[in-house]
Design a protein around this motif. Structure first.
Motif, PDB file in Angstrom:
ATOM      1  N   PHE A  13       0.801  -1.223   0.000  1.00 34.69           N
ATOM      2  CA  PHE A  13       0.000   0.000   0.000  1.00 34.69           C
ATOM      3  C   PHE A  13       0.835   1.274   0.000  1.00 34.69           C
ATOM      4  CE2 PHE A  13      -2.281  -3.319   2.346  1.00 34.69           C
ATOM      5  CZ  PHE A  13      -3.364  -3.484   1.494  1.00 34.69           C
ATOM      6  N   VAL A  14       2.024   1.220   0.579  1.00 34.21           N
ATOM      7  CA  VAL A  14       2.839   2.426   0.741  1.00 34.21           C
ATOM      8  C   VAL A  14       4.309   2.011   0.884  1.00 34.21           C
ATOM      9  CG1 VAL A  14       2.537   2.461   3.260  1.00 34.21           C
ATOM     10  CG2 VAL A  14       2.979   4.593   2.061  1.00 34.21           C
ATOM     11  N   GLU A  15       5.209   2.843   0.404  1.00 32.21           N
ATOM     12  CA  GLU A  15       6.635   2.569   0.550  1.00 32.21           C
ATOM     13  C   GLU A  15       7.005   2.503   2.031  1.00 32.21           C
ATOM     14  OE1 GLU A  15       9.371   2.057  -1.501  1.00 32.21           O
ATOM     15  OE2 GLU A  15       7.863   1.697  -3.033  1.00 32.21           O
ATOM     16  N   THR A  16       7.734   1.473   2.397  1.00 32.49           N
ATOM     17  CA  THR A  16       8.128   1.275   3.790  1.00 32.49           C
ATOM     18  C   THR A  16       9.649   1.208   3.873  1.00 32.49           C
ATOM     19  OG1 THR A  16       7.864  -1.098   3.494  1.00 32.49           O
ATOM     20  CG2 THR A  16       6.009   0.070   4.431  1.00 32.49           C
ATOM     21  N   PRO A  17      10.256   2.268   4.362  1.00 36.14           N
ATOM     22  CA  PRO A  17      11.712   2.283   4.425  1.00 36.14           C
ATOM     23  C   PRO A  17      12.240   1.384   5.545  1.00 36.14           C
ATOM     24  CG  PRO A  17      10.844   4.221   5.507  1.00 36.14           C
ATOM     25  CD  PRO A  17       9.665   3.498   4.899  1.00 36.14           C
ATOM     26  N   VAL A  18      13.422   0.822   5.338  1.00 36.14           N
ATOM     27  CA  VAL A  18      14.201   0.254   6.434  1.00 36.14           C
ATOM     28  C   VAL A  18      15.108   1.386   6.861  1.00 36.14           C
ATOM     29  CG1 VAL A  18      15.937  -1.436   7.094  1.00 36.14           C
ATOM     30  CG2 VAL A  18      14.078  -2.081   5.546  1.00 36.14           C
ATOM     31  N   LEU A  19      15.074   1.713   8.122  1.00 41.53           N
ATOM     32  CA  LEU A  19      15.707   2.942   8.572  1.00 41.53           C
ATOM     33  C   LEU A  19      16.632   2.682   9.747  1.00 41.53           C
ATOM     34  CD1 LEU A  19      15.673   6.122   8.561  1.00 41.53           C
ATOM     35  CD2 LEU A  19      13.819   5.945  10.188  1.00 41.53           C
ATOM     36  N   ASP A  20      17.846   3.180   9.671  1.00 42.48           N
ATOM     37  CA  ASP A  20      18.757   3.206  10.809  1.00 42.48           C
ATOM     38  C   ASP A  20      18.696   4.611  11.378  1.00 42.48           C
ATOM     39  OD1 ASP A  20      19.686   0.548  10.602  1.00 42.48           O
ATOM     40  OD2 ASP A  20      21.031   1.142   8.982  1.00 42.48           O
ATOM     41  N   THR A  21      18.455   4.701  12.685  1.00 47.92           N
ATOM     42  CA  THR A  21      18.251   6.002  13.303  1.00 47.92           C
ATOM     43  C   THR A  21      18.954   6.100  14.649  1.00 47.92           C
ATOM     44  OG1 THR A  21      16.566   7.539  14.151  1.00 47.92           O
ATOM     45  CG2 THR A  21      16.049   5.202  14.282  1.00 47.92           C
ATOM     46  N   ALA A  22      19.359   7.284  14.998  1.00 46.29           N
ATOM     47  CA  ALA A  22      19.970   7.554  16.300  1.00 46.29           C
ATOM     48  C   ALA A  22      18.913   7.879  17.351  1.00 46.29           C
ATOM     49  CB  ALA A  22      20.959   8.709  16.175  1.00 46.29           C
ATOM     50  N   ALA A  23      17.642   7.760  17.002  1.00 46.98           N
ATOM     51  CA  ALA A  23      16.551   8.070  17.928  1.00 46.98           C
ATOM     52  C   ALA A  23      16.674   7.231  19.207  1.00 46.98           C
ATOM     53  CB  ALA A  23      15.204   7.810  17.262  1.00 46.98           C
ATOM     54  N   THR A  24      16.298   7.823  20.320  1.00 41.83           N
ATOM     55  CA  THR A  24      16.357   7.125  21.601  1.00 41.83           C
ATOM     56  C   THR A  24      14.977   6.763  22.132  1.00 41.83           C
ATOM     57  OG1 THR A  24      16.411   9.226  22.802  1.00 41.83           O
ATOM     58  CG2 THR A  24      18.538   8.215  22.240  1.00 41.83           C
ATOM     59  N   GLY A  29      11.934   7.684  16.417  1.00 35.01           N
ATOM     60  CA  GLY A  29      12.304   6.779  15.337  1.00 35.01           C
ATOM     61  C   GLY A  29      11.226   6.711  14.271  1.00 35.01           C
ATOM     62  N   LEU A  30       9.963   6.606  14.707  1.00 36.70           N
ATOM     63  CA  LEU A  30       8.868   6.593  13.740  1.00 36.70           C
ATOM     64  C   LEU A  30       8.779   7.914  12.990  1.00 36.70           C
ATOM     65  CD1 LEU A  30       6.081   4.734  15.742  1.00 36.70           C
ATOM     66  CD2 LEU A  30       7.470   3.845  13.860  1.00 36.70           C
ATOM     67  N   ALA A  31       9.005   9.021  13.682  1.00 35.40           N
ATOM     68  CA  ALA A  31       8.974  10.336  13.023  1.00 35.40           C
ATOM     69  C   ALA A  31      10.010  10.406  11.908  1.00 35.40           C
ATOM     70  CB  ALA A  31       9.193  11.450  14.050  1.00 35.40           C
ATOM     71  N   ALA A  32      11.171   9.803  12.125  1.00 32.42           N
ATOM     72  CA  ALA A  32      12.204   9.786  11.085  1.00 32.42           C
ATOM     73  C   ALA A  32      11.723   9.001   9.869  1.00 32.42           C
ATOM     74  CB  ALA A  32      13.497   9.198  11.641  1.00 32.42           C
ATOM     75  N   ALA A  33      11.023   7.886  10.103  1.00 30.76           N
ATOM     76  CA  ALA A  33      10.478   7.103   8.985  1.00 30.76           C
ATOM     77  C   ALA A  33       9.389   7.883   8.260  1.00 30.76           C
ATOM     78  CB  ALA A  33       9.929   5.768   9.493  1.00 30.76           C
TER      79      ALA A  33
END
Length: 89
Positions: A13-24, A29-33
């Motif tokens: 339904f929608v592009e789903t990134p695999v994301l490496d993040t420094a979020a704590t 982390g979701l906001a970065a995605a």
């Protein structure tokens, strides 16, 4: 860095990134995605910013606890999996 991955079913339904993040925290982390693909937000969060009832989030193999404030902690090696909840019988 924490890694966030989304269920392959969402990718239909929608592009789903695999994301490496420094979020704590999970919310950051979701906001970065969502910054990568804003349409993804509507599939994961409701209008109030809470995780939708049909979505389950696991952090390091354990179910996320704070589905409203999204304050579950993320470590530098955390693995986050965002899945569609299945029900029925």
């Amino acid at each position: 860095m924490a890694r966030i991955e989304f269920t392959p079913q969402l990718h239909r339904f929608v592009e789903t990134p695999v994301l490496d993040t420094a979020a704590t925290q999970l919310g950051d982390g979701l906001a970065a995605a969502f910054a990568i693909n804003p349409r993804l937000r509507g599939y994961i969060l409701d209008d109030q910013g809470h995780v939708r009832p049909n979505v389950v989030v696991f952090i390091d193999g354990r179910r996320a606890r704070d589905l409203r404030g999204l304050t579950d902690p993320l470590g530098p090696d955390s693995r986050v999996h965002v899945l569609q909840a299945l029900s029925g019988g």
